[in-house]
Write a protein that holds these residues in place. Structure first.
Motif, PDB file in Angstrom:
ATOM      1  N   ALA A  82      -7.206  -8.775 -10.551  1.00 31.62           N
ATOM      2  CA  ALA A  82      -6.041  -8.067 -10.503  1.00 31.62           C
ATOM      3  C   ALA A  82      -4.965  -8.580 -11.172  1.00 31.62           C
ATOM      4  O   ALA A  82      -4.428  -9.882 -11.187  1.00 31.62           O
ATOM      5  CB  ALA A  82      -5.434  -7.862  -9.028  1.00 31.62           C
ATOM      6  N   VAL A  83      -4.375  -7.739 -12.182  1.00 35.98           N
ATOM      7  CA  VAL A  83      -3.225  -8.536 -12.975  1.00 35.98           C
ATOM      8  C   VAL A  83      -2.060  -7.637 -12.758  1.00 35.98           C
ATOM      9  O   VAL A  83      -0.811  -8.243 -13.075  1.00 35.98           O
ATOM     10  CB  VAL A  83      -3.498  -7.993 -14.466  1.00 35.98           C
ATOM     11  N   VAL A  84      -1.899  -6.628 -11.786  1.00 37.90           N
ATOM     12  CA  VAL A  84      -0.765  -5.996 -11.106  1.00 37.90           C
ATOM     13  C   VAL A  84      -1.119  -5.837  -9.555  1.00 37.90           C
ATOM     14  O   VAL A  84      -2.124  -5.504  -9.517  1.00 37.90           O
ATOM     15  CB  VAL A  84      -0.308  -4.841 -11.920  1.00 37.90           C
ATOM     16  N   ALA A  85       0.009  -5.862  -9.017  1.00 45.56           N
ATOM     17  CA  ALA A  85      -0.514  -5.522  -7.543  1.00 45.56           C
ATOM     18  C   ALA A  85      -0.914  -3.861  -7.596  1.00 45.56           C
ATOM     19  O   ALA A  85      -0.137  -3.117  -8.171  1.00 45.56           O
ATOM     20  CB  ALA A  85       0.877  -5.575  -6.658  1.00 45.56           C
ATOM     21  N   ASN A  86      -1.681  -3.536  -6.620  1.00 46.15           N
ATOM     22  CA  ASN A  86      -2.199  -2.196  -6.843  1.00 46.15           C
ATOM     23  C   ASN A  86      -3.054  -1.756  -5.461  1.00 46.15           C
ATOM     24  O   ASN A  86      -3.607  -2.670  -4.737  1.00 46.15           O
ATOM     25  CB  ASN A  86      -3.128  -1.942  -8.080  1.00 46.15           C
ATOM     26  N   THR A  87      -3.030  -0.648  -5.044  1.00 41.81           N
ATOM     27  CA  THR A  87      -3.956  -0.047  -4.443  1.00 41.81           C
ATOM     28  C   THR A  87      -4.594   1.095  -4.809  1.00 41.81           C
ATOM     29  O   THR A  87      -4.184   2.033  -5.395  1.00 41.81           O
ATOM     30  CB  THR A  87      -3.071   0.348  -2.877  1.00 41.81           C
ATOM     31  N   ASN A  88      -6.072   1.472  -4.335  1.00 40.64           N
ATOM     32  CA  ASN A  88      -6.697   2.420  -4.866  1.00 40.64           C
ATOM     33  C   ASN A  88      -6.500   2.638  -6.196  1.00 40.64           C
ATOM     34  O   ASN A  88      -6.585   4.061  -6.836  1.00 40.64           O
ATOM     35  CB  ASN A  88      -6.167   3.756  -4.197  1.00 40.64           C
ATOM     36  N   ARG A  89      -6.611   1.567  -7.046  1.00 38.50           N
ATOM     37  CA  ARG A  89      -6.830   1.896  -8.412  1.00 38.50           C
ATOM     38  C   ARG A  89      -8.182   0.985  -8.947  1.00 38.50           C
ATOM     39  O   ARG A  89      -8.494  -0.331  -8.815  1.00 38.50           O
ATOM     40  CB  ARG A  89      -5.801   1.203  -9.260  1.00 38.50           C
ATOM     41  N   HIS A  90      -9.490   1.856  -8.858  1.00 41.92           N
ATOM     42  CA  HIS A  90     -10.690   1.284  -9.052  1.00 41.92           C
ATOM     43  C   HIS A  90     -10.943   0.395 -10.332  1.00 41.92           C
ATOM     44  O   HIS A  90     -10.546   1.010 -11.394  1.00 41.92           O
ATOM     45  CB  HIS A  90     -11.654   2.474  -9.274  1.00 41.92           C
ATOM     46  N   PRO A  91     -11.340  -0.807 -10.311  1.00 42.38           N
ATOM     47  CA  PRO A  91     -11.355  -1.472 -11.652  1.00 42.38           C
ATOM     48  C   PRO A  91     -12.388  -0.804 -12.593  1.00 42.38           C
ATOM     49  O   PRO A  91     -11.941  -0.992 -13.805  1.00 42.38           O
ATOM     50  CB  PRO A  91     -12.106  -2.774 -11.062  1.00 42.38           C
ATOM     51  N   VAL A  92     -13.297  -0.028 -12.226  1.00 39.83           N
ATOM     52  CA  VAL A  92     -13.837   0.633 -13.414  1.00 39.83           C
ATOM     53  C   VAL A  92     -13.615   1.895 -13.633  1.00 39.83           C
ATOM     54  O   VAL A  92     -13.418   2.204 -15.099  1.00 39.83           O
ATOM     55  CB  VAL A  92     -15.476   0.523 -12.883  1.00 39.83           C
ATOM     56  N   THR A  93     -13.044   2.632 -12.871  1.00 39.79           N
ATOM     57  CA  THR A  93     -12.791   4.041 -13.153  1.00 39.79           C
ATOM     58  C   THR A  93     -11.285   4.456 -13.423  1.00 39.79           C
ATOM     59  O   THR A  93     -10.954   5.500 -14.059  1.00 39.79           O
ATOM     60  CB  THR A  93     -13.276   5.053 -12.196  1.00 39.79           C
ATOM     61  N   ASP A  94     -10.417   3.261 -13.023  1.00 40.83           N
ATOM     62  CA  ASP A  94      -8.878   4.002 -13.191  1.00 40.83           C
ATOM     63  C   ASP A  94      -8.504   3.630 -14.830  1.00 40.83           C
ATOM     64  O   ASP A  94      -9.006   2.833 -15.603  1.00 40.83           O
ATOM     65  CB  ASP A  94      -8.185   2.867 -12.539  1.00 40.83           C
TER      66      ASP A  94
END
Length: 306
Positions: free
Chosen positions: A51-63
């Motif tokens: 993770a390079v920014v704080a996030n929730t529900n941001r899929h690493p592949v599809t976001d």
């Protein structure tokens, strides 16, 4: 002089890697409900992300949000010995490692006759081939990768070990239904493999004297006003300039073999008994003049992907 050989490797997938003693994941699996902080790492489908920014529900592949929330770190430890690509980028300086040993079984599902391992840190490598319905192994050899120094009793008992980093074998029985078990042993230490390639060996000439070895490091050095230096360590890459002679009636076959390997990693071997002429990488230009008295010459530069 020795046969110049290239081995295009087969792709190692979970279906082909049937057994192993390596962890399936390097980090916890990604979950949409987790609130990730900067620096958190997850594993998805054999790949690691940070993770390079704080996030929730941001899929690493599809976001697809810009800027992205995740950075791809490449393959998990288990698969680094088979693939180093992150998209079109090949990451150097990576390897598969495990305490004491790396023990895996590959089921190619096709005929193969060659295997190569480069970037090895181990005391020995054992290769065992078994075939269903045949009680005993059809191939079972152990290769020492670390030997006691010779020359005198003092050297034997107190001298440094002589080590080999690479191994290539071209005598695997070409069964189409064989399992290949590879055991990389490092008792009391950490077993390491940079790349492992299994496939069918193809001759592309004869390697001769004049072959040269190279090594380039990518560390950067910044000098300050007072002469002090800041060194940022980075990866390094090996290269080999193979000097090869080839008969006129082999040139077309060699060209066809190399044409199929454009921008594709493969195992290149100048002499299997000289481990420093064993390399996994991509080749640069292949140029040969018209043969004289049915004998041509060419230089093949191979750059490591390690």
């Amino acid at each position: 002089m020795s046969e110049m050989t290239v081995v295009p490797g087969i792709e190692i997938t979970p279906a082909i890697l049937v057994e192993n003693n390596l962890p399936d994941m390097d980090y916890p699996a990604y979950t949409p409900a987790t609130a990730y902080k900067v620096g958190d790492k997850v594993t998805i489908d054999r790949l690691n992300y940070e993770a390079v920014v704080a996030n929730t529900n941001r899929h690493p592949v599809t976001d697809t949000t810009i800027p992205p929330a995740w950075l791809s770190l490449g393959w998990i430890n288990k698969y680094r010995m088979f693939n180093k690509s992150i998209g079109n980028t090949w990451k150097i300086g990576t390897f598969t490692a495990n305490p004491e040993s790396i023990d895996l079984t590959i089921r190619p599902g096709k005929r193969v006759n060659a295997i190569g391992l480069v970037g090895v840190r181990a005391s020995s490598i054992r290769i065992v081939m078994t075939v269903p319905g045949v009680p005993a192994p059809v191939y079972d050899k152990t290769f020492a990768m670390s030997l006691k120094a010779g020359g005198s009793w003092y050297q034997y008992y107190f001298g440094p070990f002589k080590t080999m980093d690479n191994l290539a074998q071209f005598d695997l029985p070409p069964f189409s239904n064989a399992d290949i078990r590879v055991v990389v042993s490092a008792p009391g230490g950490t077993a390491q493999v940079g790349m492992l390639v299994v496939g069918w060996a193809k001759r592309i000439g004869t390697a001769v004297y004049g072959t040269s070895l190279g090594r380039k490091r990518y560390s950067t050095i910044k000098e300050e006003f007072d002469g002090s230096m800041t060194i940022t360590g980075r990866g390094r890459r090996r290269s080999i300039d193979f000097q090869v002679v080839i008969s006129g009636d082999e040139i077309s076959s060699a060209q066809r073999t190399l044409d199929e390997l454009d921008d594709t990693p493969a195992l290149f071997v100048g002499a299997s008994n000289l481990d420093y002429t064993v390399i996994v990488g991509i080749f640069d230009d292949f140029d040969t003049g018209l043969p004289t008295y049915n004998r041509g010459e060419y230089t093949l530069k191979v750059r490591s992907l390690m």
